[in-house]
Structures are given as structure tokens and as C-alpha cells.
Design a protein around this motif. Structure first.
Motif, PDB file in Angstrom:
ATOM      1  N   LEU A  21     -13.008  -5.842   4.364  1.00  0.00           N
ATOM      2  CA  LEU A  21     -12.333  -7.089   4.017  1.00  0.00           C
ATOM      3  C   LEU A  21     -11.010  -6.822   3.311  1.00  0.00           C
ATOM      4  CD1 LEU A  21     -15.272  -9.383   2.853  1.00  0.00           C
ATOM      5  CD2 LEU A  21     -13.950  -9.535   4.970  1.00  0.00           C
ATOM      6  N   LYS A  22     -10.972  -5.776   2.504  1.00  0.00           N
ATOM      7  CA  LYS A  22      -9.706  -5.421   1.874  1.00  0.00           C
ATOM      8  C   LYS A  22      -8.674  -5.061   2.935  1.00  0.00           C
ATOM      9  CE  LYS A  22      -7.869  -2.835  -2.056  1.00  0.00           C
ATOM     10  NZ  LYS A  22      -8.080  -1.749  -3.032  1.00  0.00           N
ATOM     11  N   GLN A  23      -9.111  -4.353   3.980  1.00  0.00           N
ATOM     12  CA  GLN A  23      -8.222  -4.048   5.092  1.00  0.00           C
ATOM     13  C   GLN A  23      -7.819  -5.323   5.836  1.00  0.00           C
ATOM     14  OE1 GLN A  23      -6.259  -1.614   8.156  1.00  0.00           O
ATOM     15  NE2 GLN A  23      -6.611  -1.514   5.966  1.00  0.00           N
ATOM     16  N   LEU A  24      -8.761  -6.250   5.990  1.00  0.00           N
ATOM     17  CA  LEU A  24      -8.454  -7.513   6.659  1.00  0.00           C
ATOM     18  C   LEU A  24      -7.392  -8.299   5.887  1.00  0.00           C
ATOM     19  CD1 LEU A  24      -8.990  -9.693   8.792  1.00  0.00           C
ATOM     20  CD2 LEU A  24     -10.883 -10.501   7.368  1.00  0.00           C
ATOM     21  N   VAL A  25      -7.531  -8.327   4.553  1.00  0.00           N
ATOM     22  CA  VAL A  25      -6.535  -9.026   3.742  1.00  0.00           C
ATOM     23  C   VAL A  25      -5.162  -8.398   3.937  1.00  0.00           C
ATOM     24  CG1 VAL A  25      -5.846  -9.587   1.379  1.00  0.00           C
ATOM     25  CG2 VAL A  25      -8.241  -9.828   2.063  1.00  0.00           C
TER      26      VAL A  25
ATOM     27  N   PRO B  65      -7.855   1.134  14.054  1.00  0.00           N
ATOM     28  CA  PRO B  65      -6.556   0.679  13.545  1.00  0.00           C
ATOM     29  C   PRO B  65      -6.576   0.603  12.023  1.00  0.00           C
ATOM     30  CG  PRO B  65      -7.817  -1.180  14.389  1.00  0.00           C
ATOM     31  CD  PRO B  65      -8.620   0.041  14.700  1.00  0.00           C
ATOM     32  N   HIS B  66      -5.602   1.202  11.376  1.00  0.00           N
ATOM     33  CA  HIS B  66      -5.498   1.178   9.923  1.00  0.00           C
ATOM     34  C   HIS B  66      -4.097   0.738   9.517  1.00  0.00           C
ATOM     35  CE1 HIS B  66      -9.150   3.755   9.443  1.00  0.00           C
ATOM     36  NE2 HIS B  66      -8.701   4.328  10.549  1.00  0.00           N
ATOM     37  N   ARG B  67      -4.026  -0.123   8.564  1.00  0.00           N
ATOM     38  CA  ARG B  67      -2.781  -0.361   7.835  1.00  0.00           C
ATOM     39  C   ARG B  67      -2.958   0.324   6.499  1.00  0.00           C
ATOM     40  NH1 ARG B  67       0.304  -5.959   8.042  1.00  0.00           N
ATOM     41  NH2 ARG B  67       0.706  -4.972  10.063  1.00  0.00           N
ATOM     42  N   LEU B  68      -2.129   1.339   6.241  1.00  0.00           N
ATOM     43  CA  LEU B  68      -2.354   2.161   5.058  1.00  0.00           C
ATOM     44  C   LEU B  68      -1.037   2.650   4.477  1.00  0.00           C
ATOM     45  CD1 LEU B  68      -1.856   5.266   6.141  1.00  0.00           C
ATOM     46  CD2 LEU B  68      -4.186   5.058   6.968  1.00  0.00           C
ATOM     47  N   ARG B  69      -1.175   3.432   3.412  1.00  0.00           N
ATOM     48  CA  ARG B  69      -0.033   3.935   2.668  1.00  0.00           C
ATOM     49  C   ARG B  69      -0.290   5.406   2.348  1.00  0.00           C
ATOM     50  NH1 ARG B  69       0.016   0.453  -2.041  1.00  0.00           N
ATOM     51  NH2 ARG B  69       0.888  -1.039  -0.554  1.00  0.00           N
ATOM     52  N   VAL B  70       0.756   6.208   2.391  1.00  0.00           N
ATOM     53  CA  VAL B  70       0.691   7.607   1.957  1.00  0.00           C
ATOM     54  C   VAL B  70       1.477   7.718   0.659  1.00  0.00           C
ATOM     55  CG1 VAL B  70       1.232  10.002   2.497  1.00  0.00           C
ATOM     56  CG2 VAL B  70       0.487   8.445   4.316  1.00  0.00           C
ATOM     57  N   GLY B  71       0.791   8.108  -0.409  1.00  0.00           N
ATOM     58  CA  GLY B  71       1.463   8.281  -1.697  1.00  0.00           C
ATOM     59  C   GLY B  71       2.046   9.677  -1.811  1.00  0.00           C
TER      60      GLY B  71
ATOM     61  N   ALA C  83       6.847  16.852  -1.566  1.00  0.00           N
ATOM     62  CA  ALA C  83       5.548  16.176  -1.607  1.00  0.00           C
ATOM     63  C   ALA C  83       4.442  17.198  -1.849  1.00  0.00           C
ATOM     64  CB  ALA C  83       5.315  15.407  -0.311  1.00  0.00           C
ATOM     65  N   ASP C  84       4.303  17.591  -3.112  1.00  0.00           N
ATOM     66  CA  ASP C  84       3.242  18.553  -3.435  1.00  0.00           C
ATOM     67  C   ASP C  84       1.861  17.947  -3.204  1.00  0.00           C
ATOM     68  OD1 ASP C  84       4.944  20.722  -4.398  1.00  0.00           O
ATOM     69  OD2 ASP C  84       5.463  19.323  -6.006  1.00  0.00           O
ATOM     70  N   LEU C  85       1.721  16.661  -3.520  1.00  0.00           N
ATOM     71  CA  LEU C  85       0.505  15.921  -3.192  1.00  0.00           C
ATOM     72  C   LEU C  85       0.898  14.771  -2.284  1.00  0.00           C
ATOM     73  CD1 LEU C  85      -2.407  14.818  -3.412  1.00  0.00           C
ATOM     74  CD2 LEU C  85      -1.753  13.770  -5.608  1.00  0.00           C
ATOM     75  N   ALA C  86       0.349  14.749  -1.081  1.00  0.00           N
ATOM     76  CA  ALA C  86       0.519  13.628  -0.160  1.00  0.00           C
ATOM     77  C   ALA C  86      -0.847  13.006   0.040  1.00  0.00           C
ATOM     78  CB  ALA C  86       1.110  14.098   1.169  1.00  0.00           C
ATOM     79  N   LEU C  87      -1.025  11.832  -0.523  1.00  0.00           N
ATOM     80  CA  LEU C  87      -2.337  11.190  -0.552  1.00  0.00           C
ATOM     81  C   LEU C  87      -2.424  10.095   0.504  1.00  0.00           C
ATOM     82  CD1 LEU C  87      -5.115  10.874  -1.881  1.00  0.00           C
ATOM     83  CD2 LEU C  87      -4.052   9.261  -3.495  1.00  0.00           C
ATOM     84  N   ILE C  88      -3.200  10.367   1.551  1.00  0.00           N
ATOM     85  CA  ILE C  88      -3.440   9.360   2.578  1.00  0.00           C
ATOM     86  C   ILE C  88      -4.327   8.254   2.002  1.00  0.00           C
ATOM     87  CG2 ILE C  88      -4.425   8.966   4.874  1.00  0.00           C
ATOM     88  CD1 ILE C  88      -3.932  11.930   5.487  1.00  0.00           C
ATOM     89  N   ASN C  89      -3.992   7.013   2.351  1.00  0.00           N
ATOM     90  CA  ASN C  89      -4.698   5.813   1.874  1.00  0.00           C
ATOM     91  C   ASN C  89      -4.466   5.554   0.399  1.00  0.00           C
ATOM     92  OD1 ASN C  89      -6.216   3.464   2.309  1.00  0.00           O
ATOM     93  ND2 ASN C  89      -8.133   4.463   1.737  1.00  0.00           N
ATOM     94  N   ASP C  90      -3.303   5.922  -0.099  1.00  0.00           N
ATOM     95  CA  ASP C  90      -2.901   5.530  -1.445  1.00  0.00           C
ATOM     96  C   ASP C  90      -2.959   4.003  -1.548  1.00  0.00           C
ATOM     97  OD1 ASP C  90      -1.833   5.890  -4.019  1.00  0.00           O
ATOM     98  OD2 ASP C  90       0.203   5.550  -3.288  1.00  0.00           O
ATOM     99  N   GLY C  91      -3.491   3.509  -2.640  1.00  0.00           N
ATOM    100  CA  GLY C  91      -3.703   2.072  -2.778  1.00  0.00           C
ATOM    101  C   GLY C  91      -5.030   1.603  -2.224  1.00  0.00           C
ATOM    102  N   ASP C  92      -5.720   2.486  -1.476  1.00  0.00           N
ATOM    103  CA  ASP C  92      -7.064   2.195  -0.966  1.00  0.00           C
ATOM    104  C   ASP C  92      -7.098   0.932  -0.119  1.00  0.00           C
ATOM    105  OD1 ASP C  92      -9.739   2.961  -0.691  1.00  0.00           O
ATOM    106  OD2 ASP C  92     -10.386   1.587  -2.270  1.00  0.00           O
ATOM    107  N   LEU C  93      -6.168   0.825   0.825  1.00  0.00           N
ATOM    108  CA  LEU C  93      -6.107  -0.358   1.672  1.00  0.00           C
ATOM    109  C   LEU C  93      -7.097  -0.323   2.812  1.00  0.00           C
ATOM    110  CD1 LEU C  93      -2.246  -0.916   1.900  1.00  0.00           C
ATOM    111  CD2 LEU C  93      -3.888  -1.956   0.330  1.00  0.00           C
ATOM    112  N   THR C  94      -7.537   0.870   3.225  1.00  0.00           N
ATOM    113  CA  THR C  94      -8.423   0.948   4.372  1.00  0.00           C
ATOM    114  C   THR C  94      -9.712   1.666   4.010  1.00  0.00           C
ATOM    115  OG1 THR C  94      -8.480   1.373   6.755  1.00  0.00           O
ATOM    116  CG2 THR C  94      -7.599   3.136   5.363  1.00  0.00           C
ATOM    117  N   TYR C  95     -10.581   1.748   4.987  1.00  0.00           N
ATOM    118  CA  TYR C  95     -11.880   2.390   4.823  1.00  0.00           C
ATOM    119  C   TYR C  95     -11.909   3.631   5.703  1.00  0.00           C
ATOM    120  CZ  TYR C  95     -16.942   3.136   5.276  1.00  0.00           C
ATOM    121  OH  TYR C  95     -18.212   3.690   5.294  1.00  0.00           O
TER     122      TYR C  95
END
Length: 830
Positions: free
Chosen positions: A395-399, A472-478, A510-522
Motif C-alpha cells: 500500500l505504501k508503494q500504491l500511495v 514494477p517499483h517506484r523507488l529511490r536510491v540514496g 557514492a560510498d554507500l548507494a542504498l536502493i529503496n531509500d525512503g522505503d517506498l517499495t517492497y
């Protein structure tokens, strides 16, 4: 026919019943006036059901001591009852059926639970039904799509508080008994009706909003009254009612808002409209961390969200259980952040709640969020990490996909169009598509109607994100760079991915590249080698709690999958956990580390890791700020570690006895004392005399439960054998005492004391499933499963019991998978 078999209703037969009947109202008359008498095992329950019928015959659900009279349309009818179903015939277009029966008081938290407080001898009653235990209290149609207006009439000892979903409208009686009749409810399903009765302590408040005025009450046992911090409970309740009224565009529909904290509850809380029930564990009788208060706030808001998602609009059958639980789980965190002081609730969700989902989704029994639930036994097991936490994550991904404004606009239309009715997935999708203008059918197929999860990682040169099991993911890389010994955020990259590989361009720093930063997807996220190295050096220096929680989550998933060495993980914990500022993340990390020592290290490494871990938590306790939440978390972790190694037994005994000062500022209250006493008992450093002396200090419900565990934990063959026999055969044990006995039996990982029962476990479980309630049988099947060094016994049972009930096989298959994972990860760490 055994009661357990007769009780298992199927989707097909209940759908046929609801198609043939139109339920209008149910009047329930309960007499619990003799409840304080321990010799009285049952209570009078008389039910009058009014409904239309197109069939000449149906059945009405009831489980209890007896059915004494059945009257159909004014004529006495033969009592045809198999222990779970009352068959009625001679039905007409309009019918009134009266059933006079005797229900049975429960000690398992199913139906009408009866508890006697050891502090003052007072008797307390409350009901708990989901998914199908209202039939243990009243005759009813036990399925969510047969809603009715209910009127409850309860007779109890004079002076008791009597509560139900609606307000009391008439009180009569005198002498030793009183009778209260409650106003008729709005249409609701049987599983969310509720009754509570006893000398409960009560506190009042009120919430007003425009023309709305909602009376609020908080209740608990009288002996807990001093610990009921009603001010915070009411504050969260007001904040939640403000938030949900605005967000959902529908006034709170259920009149009053009672919240009652009850003893020996077999779950966290239940969303009964107007009378929400909570476990007493949310009344903190000792020191409590902010994380515990956050959990309580989240639970209050979760149950409040159900007043709309689940109570106002209810799933047609348990296939769509997610239509209420996923939404409530999402709303608990969302409303915590939006409306309360708990602004880091999403960090807790990412680090701890989703861990439950990830674990469940990797079991052989994984299922789509919209599940196939053929019967009630399957429904009981689907109150799981997928239905709750994965559903909330999706649902967080849906939002993120449709936008928050469209999501809530669609929700408002959903409530408006289906108020007091029942729905399926399609009803929700129609509302959300209309509000967002997006086609959600493909999204639903990808996220709601499939099982499993994606794993996201970078390729070797960090030029693409590679996805297993593409979705399908809508996400962010930190993006984070190491600067002056700290990991500092330098930017982020937002992107949509759907394929097995998606190109990405990362900056050089980018010493740390964090996939799903913000935890938008599952999805499970893997840290690449460069990021892992950066994390090992600077995890605790990351500013945002949510980001740290996601990193800790990625590390834990890698350990569970055998992708990160257990000793390397424990070293990261040793280095960075003492500096973790979010106490919820800290507590979760300490629990995961302890689990790693016991389940993911081979025996030859475990023997050395136990004292090392004990030393880690001892040092963590010593270095924590006096009186801080972190100090309390380390002290609890110390107790868990000390159950497996006696290296600090002398110090713990001395502190408990008052012969040695404990850490400055540490509240050594009854709860913490029991954690340490149980640890000492498990290693043989506390005997029965010590345990009973501790019980004399704390002769309460909690104290007796903790003493039960400590006594069962003593490391002798005879003690563990007695615990084994009690767990399987003593049907007088309450659900709490059964759980304590199971915990004591397995305490300290002493396989040398309990392996003798491995084969007997597999002999017992099928009969137990047939003869005990689902809740009790489930506790036994899961809690007593043997942690063997091979899969031979469990595989033999599965081969020999192909025809066993599906829900039982599911539990055994799940336990097998946990065992197999542990064996595989231990092998990878050899």
C-alpha cells in the motif's frame, strides 16, 4: 464427528448460506452472574435471530456446553447439534429462531475468557472472536458477509462494569445481580461484536469535532489502575480521531469509543466497534521505552483505522482479509507520523515490521496478499506477515504510485459507496482508479495477486540495478559519501524500474548507494561490496533513523540468506549498536543478533560466540546512558543472552539480591527482574527456592506467568519432561501459562535435555489438532517443534500425513523451512 472438524466452515458452504438467507437482527441474552464461582464452567446464552430465507433448512453456528432448546417461528424444534452446527428446518420467508444454550468459559482467549486476578481475587470476563469464535458465546451465522443489528442484554453480579459495542440504555435488577440492555448496533459482522464484564477500573474523557461528540473510556483491571497512563492513551485517541475523520471524510460511525486492556489476551488488539480490546502488555507496570509507547500508539491507530477499513466496510470472505489488515497496518504507521509525536514510525516499520513480511514471504506457504482461503482453519493462519506487513508495504508503494491525494479520495468514495456492506478487491480498485485516473489492474496482478518478492542489487560495476522476480517499483536510491568519518547524504536518484536490469549512473563519491531509500517499495535489498564496507565503518553516523533502519534490514536479510557471514554481522552489531539512537531499531537489532548466535552459527562457533555475545551486551549495558531507553534495552538483551551462558550469573545474582549495585539509573523493576531470574534458572544459577522467592515479591498475574516459565526452564531432565507433559496434556493451562511452559521447555537451547521428545512430537500433533482449539493447537505445533540437526523426522511425518488437515500441514511445512534455513546458513558459516 469431532467438534474441531464440524467447526471448520468452508467458503463455498457459507456463500451458499448467505445467498439463501437475509439476516436482519440478533438479540443475545447472556447471564454471567455466576462467573465468580469457580465451579461454574458455563454461562446461559439465549439468542433470537430474525432473518428471511429462500431455503427450507439451514444451520446456525454454536460451540458450547449444551443446546437446550430450539424454537422456530414459535414452535419447539428438535435439537439437532453436532457440537458446532445447529440444524434448523421448516423455514419460511420470514423467521424468528430462538436458541437457548449454555456456553463455556474459556482460558485460551477464544470466546468468553474468564480470569481471576491473584492480587485481589476479582473475576474478569471479556470476549475475543476473530475469525470465528463468536459462536462460542452466542448462536450466530459465523461469516463476515452476514451482517446484522445486534442487541446485547447481559446479567452480571451487581456492581460490575458491563460493556458492549453500544451504550447501555436500560439497567435493572437488585440484590446480587444486575441486567444491562444495550442499544441496538448498526449492521456489523458477528466477529466484531463484543462483551466485557467485571470490576474494571474506568477513566473517562471526550472527543469533540464540529457537531460530533464521542465519549471515550479507558479500562483495565483494578489492580493495574495505577499503571494505566490514560492521558497518553486519550491523547493518541484524540489525535487519531482527528486524523481519520479528515482523511476518510466519514464521521466516526460507532457512537462511543471504549478501549479496554484485558488479561491473558491471545493477540495484540481487536477492532470491536465501540469496544476495542487490547492486551494488558500495553499497560506498562514497570519501566518502558519510547519504542514501547510507539508500539502502543501504532496499535491504537491500527485498531482505529479498522473502524472504517473492516468495520464500516467489511470483506465478503477471508480471502480479502487484507482489505482491512493491510490498510490498518499501513494507517498505523502513516497516522503515527502524520498526527502524533512518533515521527520515526516508518523507521520502525521498515526495520521490524517488514522483517516479518520478508520472512513469511520466503516460506513454502507464501501466498498472494489477496489469498485463497478455502475455510476457517486457513483463515486463522492467514493473520500473518503477508496479510499485515507485506500488504502495508505494498500500500505504501500504491500511495507512491497514485499519489496520496488520490489514494485518500478513492478511500472516501469506497466508504461512501459500501458503508455497512461487504466488498472484494474489485470494489476497491474501482474506487482508486476513479480517483487516480490510473489503470490499477496490472498493478494489482503484480503486487496483490502474486506471491514472493523481488531482490534488488547493483551489478558488479554499479551501472545497473538488477532485479530478481521482476515487478514494477517506484523507488529511490540514496547516495552517501564518507566525510570526516561519517556517512553523509549527498543526493538521491528517483526512478521507476520494472525489468530484470535497469541502467543507473552513480556519482563517483557514492560510498554507500542504498536502493529503496525512503522505503517506498517492497523488496529485499542487497548492499554491494563498496556499500557494505562503508556501512561497516560508519553505519551509526547516518543521520536519518529510517535510513539506518533500512541498512540494518538489508544486513539482516543477507545473514538469513547466507549472503553475509554471521560473525561479520555480529561484529557490525558490536561496533554500531551501542551508538544506535532509535531504541526500536536497537531492540530489533539486538534480538536479531541473539537469534544469529543461536540459529545461524555452527556448533563449533556457537560455543565461543555465546560468551562473546554476552560480553557485548554486558558492555553495551555498562556504556548506555543512565536511565535511558537504550540502557533498558541492553539490560533486557543481557537477560536473553544470560539464558545461554552463565558467564555473568554471579553479577546478576548479586544485583538482584542487592549485594552489588546495578548500573546507575537502571530501573530494576519486576519485569526486568523476571527476565534475569529466568536467565539464571535456565543455566541452573537459580533454583526453585529463588524462583518462589521472586514470585512472593510479585504475586500478580504477570508474576505467576513469569514464574511458570522460570520453573519450566530449570536445566534438568525431569523438569523439562514435566514441562513437556504439561504443555500437551494440562488443559487447565491458560493461553499465557501454556506459552510460558513452552518457552521454559526450550529455554537456553538445551537440546541435550529435550531431544528425547523429538519423535513423540510427531506422534502427538495430529491428534492435538483434532482435539484442541485452533489457537491452542497452533501454539503447540509451532512452539514445541524440535530443532533437530536433520530434516529426517519432519520429512517422514509429511510423507506419512499427506491427508492431514491443510492448516496443520502448513504449520509443519513452515517449521520445516525455518529449520532447513538454519541448517543451510550454519553450513554456509562453517
Amino acid at each position: 464427528m469431532s467438534t474441531n472438524l464440524a467447526a471448520n466452515l468452508t467458503r463455498e458452504e457459507t456463500a451458499a448460506r448467505s445467498a439463501a438467507l437475509s439476516l436482519r437482527s440478533i438479540r443475545v441474552e447472556l447471564d454471567v452472574s455466576a462467573a465468580p464461582d469457580p465451579d461454574e464452567t458455563g454461562f446461559i446464552t439465549n439468542t433470537t435471530l430474525r432473518f428471511g430465507a429462500t431455503a427450507e433448512q439451514t444451520w446456525i453456528d454454536f460451540i458450547g456446553q449444551s443446546v437446550d432448546r430450539v424454537v422456530v417461528n414459535g414452535v419447539d424444534h428438535p435439537v439437532i447439534w453436532d457440537g458446532a452446527r445447529i440444524v434448523v428446518t421448516g423455514l419460511a420467508d420470514d423467521n424468528e429462531v430462538r436458541i437457548e444454550a449454555v456456553g463455556a468459559y474459556s482460558r485460551s482467549g477464544e470466546g468468553m475468557h474468564r480470569f481471576v486476578d491473584p492480587v485481589d481475587g476479582e473475576t474478569y470476563l471479556y470476549t475475543q472472536y476473530e475469525p470465528a469464535d463468536s459462536r462460542r458465546v452466542m448462536a450466530c451465522f459465523e461469516q463476515p458477509d452476514m451482517k446484522a443489528a445486534y442487541t446485547f442484554v447481559v446479567t452480571s453480579p451487581t456492581g460490575w462494569e458491563i460493556l458492549s459495542n453500544q451504550r447501555a440504555v436500560v439497567t435493572t435488577g437488585g440484590g446480587s445481580a444486575q441486567t444491562v440492555e444495550f442499544a441496538e448496533t448498526l449492521p456489523m459482522s458477528s466477529y466484531i461484536t463484543a462483551v466485557a464484564a467485571g470490576p474494571y477500573h474506568r477513566v473517562h474523557d471526550v472527543w469533540t469535532r464540529g457537531n460530533q461528540r464521542v465519549e471515550m473510556r479507558a479500562l483495565c483491571r483494578a489492580s493495574l489502575a495505577e499503571h494505566l497512563d490514560h492521558r497518553e492513551i486519550f491523547e493518541i485517541t484524540r489525535q487519531g480521531l482527528d486524523f481519520f475523520t479528515d482523511a476518510f471524510g466519514v464521521d466516526y460511525p460507532w457512537g462511543k469509543y471504549d478501549q479496554i486492556f484485558v488479561p491473558e489476551y491471545n493477540l495484540g488488539a481487536m477492532e470491536n466497534p465501540g469496544l476495542v480490546t487490547f492486551t494488558e502488555q500495553l499497560v506498562f507496570r514497570g519501566a518502558s521505552t519510547d519504542a514501547q509507547h510507539e508500539v502502543r500508539a501504532n496499535t491504537i491507530l491500527h485498531e482505529m483505522a479498522h473502524m472504517w477499513f473492516g468495520d464500516l466496510v467489511t470483506m465478503t470472505w477471508w480471502d480479502d482479509l487484507w482489505l482491512k489488515e493491510s490498510f490498518a497496518d499501513y494507517m498505523g504507521s502513516h497516522a503515527s507520523v502524520a498526527a502524533t509525536r512518533f515521527s520515526d514510525a516508518w523507521a520502525t516499520f521498515a526495520n521490524r515490521r517488514k522483517a516479518w513480511a520478508y520472512e513469511q514471504d520466503q516460506l513454502p506457504s507464501t501466498h498472494p496478499i489477496v489469498a485463497d482461503i478455502p475455510d476457517l482453519e486457513a483463515a486463522k493462519l492467514n493473520f500473518d506477515g503477508i496479510t499485515y506487513a507485506k500488504g502495508a508495504s505494498v500500500l505504501k508503494q500504491l500511495v507512491a504510485f497514485v499519489g496520496e491525494e488520490a489514494f485518500f479520495a478513492g478511500s472516501r468514495a469506497y466508504f461512501r459507496d459500501h458503508a455497512y456492506g461487504n466488498t472484494t478487491l474489485d470494489d476497491l480498485l474501482v474506487a482508486l482508479e476513479a480517483a487516480s485516473g490510473r489503470d490499477l489492474r496490472a498493478w494489482s496482478r503484480a503486487w496483490l495477486e502474486t506471491s514472493g518478492m523481488s531482490t534488488l542489487r547493483f551489478n558488479e560495476d554499479r551501472t545497473a540495478i538488477v532485479q530478481s522476480d521482476p515487478r514494477p517499483h517506484r523507488l529511490r536510491v540514496g547516495l552517501f559519501a564518507e566525510q570526516n568519518g561519517s556517512l553523509v547524504r549527498t543526493g538521491q536518484i528517483d526512478l521507476d524500474i520494472a525489468d530484470a536490469s535497469t541502467s543507473i549512473e552513480l556519482p563517483a563519491d557514492a560510498d554507500l548507494a542504498l536502493i529503496n531509500d525512503g522505503d517506498l517499495t517492497y523488496a529485499k535489498v542487497r548492499l554491494d561490496d563498496r556499500s557494505l564496507t562503508a556501512v561497516e565503518r560508519g553505519l551509526a553516523t547516518i543521520d536519518e533513523a529510517l535510513t539506518r533502519g533500512l541498512v540494518w534490514s538489508a544486513l539482516w536479510n543477507a545473514v538469513r540468506d547466507g549472503q553475509l557471514g554471521a560473525l561479520r554481522y555480529l561484529e557490525i552489531v558490536r561496533r554500531h549498536a551501542p551508538a544506535e539512537r532509535n531504541v526500536s531499531i536497537l531492540a530489533g537489532t539486538l534480538a536479531n543478533a541473539a537469534f544469529t548466535v543461536e540459529h545461524y552459527l555452527p556448533a563449533e562457533l556457537r560455543d565461543g560466540a555465546r560468551p562473546a555475545w554476552l560480553d557485548t551486551v554486558w558492555q553495551g549495558l555498562a556504556s548506555a546512558a543512565p536511565g535511558s531507553d537504550a540502557q533498558l534495552s541492553w539490560a533486557r538483551a543481557l537477560g536473553r543472552a544470560a539464558a545461554f551462558h552463565d558467564g555473568r550469573a554471579g553479577e546478576l545474582r548479586a544485583i538482584l539480591a542487592g549485594d552489588q549495585p546495578g548500573p546507575d539509573g537502571l530501573p530494576l523493576d519486576a519485569d526486568l527482574r523476571w527476565v534475569w531470574v529466568q536467565a539464571l534458572a535456565a543455566t541452573g544459577a537459580a533454583d526453585e527456592t529463588d524462583i518462589r522467592a521472586e514470585l512472593a515479591r510479585d504475586d500478580t498475574m504477570s508474576g505467576r506467568t513469569e514464574a511458570t516459565e522460570a520453573l519450566a526452564a530449570r536445566p534438568t531432565v525431569d523438569v523439562r519432561a514435566a514441562a513437556w507433559n504439561a504443555a500437551w496434556t494440562d488443559e487447565t493451562l491458560s493461553n499465557d501459562h501454556l506459552g510460558a511452559t513452552i518457552a521454559g521447555f526450550g529455554a537456553g537451547g538445551r537440546r541435550d535435555l529435550i531431544s528425547q521428545f523429538d519423535e513423540e512430537y510427531f506422534v502427538r500433533i495430529r491428534e492435538t489438532w483434532q482435539t484442541r482449539s485452533i489457537e491452542t493447537a497452533r501454539r503447540l505445533v509451532r512452539g514445541m517443534f524440535p530443532e533437530t540437526e536433520t530434516l529426517d523426522l519432519v520429512d517422514a511425518w509429511l510423507d506419512d500425513n499427506v491427508a492431514a488437515p491443510g492448516a496443520l500441514r502448513r504449520l509443519v511445512v513452515e517449521q520445516r523451512d525455518h529449520l532447513a534455513r538454519g541448517l543451510a546458513v550454519r553450513a554456509a558459516n562453517s
